[in-house]
Design a protein around this motif. Structure first.
Motif: not given
Length: 127
Positions: A11-13, A17-18, A118-127
């Motif tokens: 989780l990132v704003q 960056s990730l 791959g199995q996937g990785t979640q990326v969540t960007v908050s506003s």
């Protein structure tokens, strides 16, 4: 047995960056194209970026939506591909998948030309 394992999601704003990593095992992919795709809820899986291997001359490809913000790179010694994501926006929220093509594949953007995932990785960007 080929395995692709992603890591680095979270989780990132917005504006943050990730860095995603994808470690491959079971065979060497230095000559193969490696790609990143993403799938948001209710949407189809879409191409994000790809890095061709020695077979295709080491080039990079990006979706228009991420060009200039995301950078794909690879470390063949580690059999690993990375996706550096900068200036993230809420619309970048998705599950990100690493994928690998067979040597000799033609189109680095074509989802159908990637047999290894791959199995996937979640990326969540908050506003």
């Amino acid at each position: 047995q080929v395995q692709l394992v992603e890591s680095g999601g979270g989780l990132v704003q917005a504006g943050g960056s990730l860095r995603l990593s994808c470690a491959a095992s079971g065979r060497t992919f230095s000559s193969n194209t490696m790609g990143w795709f993403r799938q948001a809820p209710g949407k189809e899986r879409e191409f994000v970026a790809a890095a061709t291997g020695s077979w295709n001359g080491y080039s990079s490809y990006y979706a228009d939506s991420v060009r200039g913000r995301f950078t794909i790179s690879r470390d063949n010694a580690k059999n690993t591909v990375y996706l550096q994501m900068d200036s993230l926006q809420p619309e970048d929220t998705a599950v990100y998948y690493c994928a690998a093509q067979r040597r000799g594949s033609i189109d680095p953007r074509a989802l159908a030309e990637y047999p290894y995932w791959g199995q996937g990785t979640q990326v969540t960007v908050s506003s």
